[in-house]
Scaffold this motif. Structure first.
Motif, short mmCIF file in Angstrom:
data_model
loop_
_atom_site.label_atom_id
_atom_site.label_comp_id
_atom_site.label_asym_id
_atom_site.label_seq_id
_atom_site.Cartn_x
_atom_site.Cartn_y
_atom_site.Cartn_z
N PHE A 5 0.81 -1.21 0.00
CA PHE A 5 0.00 0.00 0.00
C PHE A 5 0.85 1.27 0.00
CE2 PHE A 5 -2.38 3.33 2.24
CZ PHE A 5 -3.46 3.43 1.37
N ASN A 6 1.86 1.34 0.88
CA ASN A 6 2.65 2.56 0.96
C ASN A 6 3.97 2.45 0.20
OD1 ASN A 6 4.01 0.82 2.60
ND2 ASN A 6 4.13 2.20 4.34
N LYS A 7 4.14 1.40 -0.58
CA LYS A 7 5.40 1.22 -1.29
C LYS A 7 5.30 1.57 -2.77
CE LYS A 7 6.76 -2.12 2.00
NZ LYS A 7 7.87 -2.72 2.52
N TYR A 8 4.10 1.87 -3.24
CA TYR A 8 3.93 2.27 -4.63
C TYR A 8 2.76 3.25 -4.70
CZ TYR A 8 4.18 1.96 -9.69
OH TYR A 8 4.37 2.26 -11.00
N PHE A 9 3.01 4.39 -5.29
CA PHE A 9 1.93 5.33 -5.55
C PHE A 9 2.29 6.15 -6.78
CE2 PHE A 9 4.83 7.55 -2.74
CZ PHE A 9 4.85 8.86 -3.18
N SER A 10 1.27 6.70 -7.39
CA SER A 10 1.50 7.50 -8.60
C SER A 10 0.52 8.65 -8.62
CB SER A 10 1.35 6.64 -9.86
OG SER A 10 0.05 6.09 -9.93
N TYR A 11 0.88 9.68 -9.38
CA TYR A 11 0.00 10.82 -9.53
C TYR A 11 0.30 11.54 -10.83
CZ TYR A 11 4.00 13.50 -7.68
OH TYR A 11 5.24 14.03 -7.45
N CYS A 12 -0.63 12.38 -11.21
CA CYS A 12 -0.44 13.29 -12.33
C CYS A 12 -1.06 14.61 -11.93
CB CYS A 12 -1.08 12.75 -13.61
SG CYS A 12 -0.73 13.80 -15.05
N LEU A 13 -0.26 15.63 -11.86
CA LEU A 13 -0.75 16.97 -11.52
C LEU A 13 -1.28 17.60 -12.80
CD1 LEU A 13 2.27 18.08 -9.33
CD2 LEU A 13 0.08 17.16 -8.56
N PRO A 14 -2.50 18.12 -12.79
CA PRO A 14 -3.08 18.70 -14.02
C PRO A 14 -2.32 19.94 -14.48
CG PRO A 14 -4.48 19.17 -12.13
CD PRO A 14 -3.39 18.26 -11.64
N SER A 15 -2.38 20.20 -15.77
CA SER A 15 -1.69 21.36 -16.33
C SER A 15 -2.43 22.66 -16.08
CB SER A 15 -1.45 21.17 -17.83
OG SER A 15 -2.68 21.00 -18.49
N SER A 16 -3.73 22.57 -15.74
CA SER A 16 -4.51 23.76 -15.41
C SER A 16 -5.64 23.35 -14.47
CB SER A 16 -5.09 24.40 -16.68
OG SER A 16 -6.11 23.57 -17.22
N ALA A 17 -6.29 24.35 -13.89
CA ALA A 17 -7.38 24.08 -12.95
C ALA A 17 -8.56 23.38 -13.62
CB ALA A 17 -7.84 25.37 -12.29
N SER A 18 -8.70 23.53 -14.93
CA SER A 18 -9.82 22.90 -15.62
C SER A 18 -9.49 21.51 -16.16
CB SER A 18 -10.29 23.80 -16.76
OG SER A 18 -9.25 23.97 -17.70
N SER A 19 -8.27 21.05 -15.95
CA SER A 19 -7.85 19.73 -16.42
C SER A 19 -7.90 18.72 -15.28
CB SER A 19 -6.42 19.79 -16.96
OG SER A 19 -6.33 20.67 -18.05
N PRO A 20 -8.12 17.44 -15.60
CA PRO A 20 -8.15 16.43 -14.54
C PRO A 20 -6.73 15.99 -14.14
CG PRO A 20 -8.58 15.40 -16.63
CD PRO A 20 -8.46 16.87 -16.90
N GLY A 21 -6.61 15.50 -12.95
CA GLY A 21 -5.38 14.89 -12.46
C GLY A 21 -5.76 13.60 -11.77
N TYR A 22 -4.80 12.93 -11.15
CA TYR A 22 -5.14 11.72 -10.41
C TYR A 22 -4.05 11.42 -9.39
CZ TYR A 22 -1.67 8.93 -12.94
OH TYR A 22 -0.50 8.42 -13.42
N ILE A 23 -4.42 10.59 -8.42
CA ILE A 23 -3.47 9.98 -7.49
C ILE A 23 -3.94 8.55 -7.28
CG2 ILE A 23 -4.66 10.79 -5.41
CD1 ILE A 23 -1.78 10.96 -4.14
N THR A 24 -3.00 7.62 -7.32
CA THR A 24 -3.29 6.21 -7.12
C THR A 24 -2.38 5.70 -6.02
OG1 THR A 24 -3.81 5.98 -9.47
CG2 THR A 24 -3.40 3.95 -8.24
N ILE A 25 -2.94 5.06 -5.03
CA ILE A 25 -2.16 4.48 -3.94
C ILE A 25 -2.12 2.98 -4.16
CG2 ILE A 25 -1.97 4.20 -1.44
CD1 ILE A 25 -1.84 7.15 -2.34
N GLY A 26 -0.92 2.43 -4.23
CA GLY A 26 -0.73 1.00 -4.49
C GLY A 26 -0.65 0.72 -5.97
N LYS A 27 -0.20 -0.47 -6.29
CA LYS A 27 -0.10 -0.88 -7.70
C LYS A 27 -1.47 -1.28 -8.22
CE LYS A 27 4.53 -2.22 -8.69
NZ LYS A 27 5.38 -3.15 -9.38
#
Length: 172
Positions: A5-27
């Motif tokens: 759970f705490n050994k793999y995580f990923s994210y994508c910060l959006p390029s603007s406030a109107s764009s989506p981003g994400y965070i994923t905890i775990g593989k």
């Protein structure tokens, strides 16, 4: 909770406030598909900063030309990746060299898109484009890869594997 759970995580910060981003905890199953497009670099740690993720920076290029800064100059105080800091902080010598090189290159196409190089600031109804990098004010401050440079990039932390990966594709 799974051990990974705490050994793999990923994210994508959006390029603007109107764009989506994400965070994923775990593989996830999706990580395997994205991993083939990721470029990984080792994570480093300092005993006093175990909560920070250290990276190794060997150089910066502008317009396809490496800056004339020794790789050891980037690492004198270490380097970290930090999604909470807005701009990248560089050692004084590296920042001055980057700034001078950027000014000389002018309109040369760079691999980072403009949103990850320049920050647009609205002040007194005027728009200014500022370089999204800052010089460190303290010689002991590490080089910091800030969130402006990470925007619209898949960032994967494989803590158990001791590496961090960067991938194209935005936040889709």
């Amino acid at each position: 909770m799974p051990a990974s759970f705490n050994k793999y995580f990923s994210y994508c910060l959006p390029s603007s406030a109107s764009s989506p981003g994400y965070i994923t905890i775990g593989k996830t199953a999706d990580n395997g598909i994205k991993n083939k497009f990721l470029k990984f670099t080792p994570l480093t740690t300092k005993p006093q900063d175990k909560e920070l993720y250290g990276i190794v920076v060997t150089g910066i290029s502008v317009g396809g030309k490496n800056l004339s800064v020794k790789s050891s100059d980037y690492m004198k105080s270490g380097a970290i990746i930090d999604s909470g800091i807005t701009f990248a902080y560089l050692p004084q010598k590296a920042y001055i060299t980057l700034e001078n090189s950027f000014v000389k290159q002018g309109r040369v196409e760079l691999e980072l898109d403009v949103k990850r190089i320049l920050s647009i600031i609205n002040q007194n109804n005027k728009h200014y484009a500022c370089l999204a990098f800052r010089a460190s004010t303290d010689k002991t401050e590490p080089l910091i890869l800030g969130n402006v440079q990470q925007r619209a990039t898949d960032v994967h932390y494989d803590v158990a594997g001791g590496k961090v990966g960067f991938g194209p594709g935005g936040c889709s």
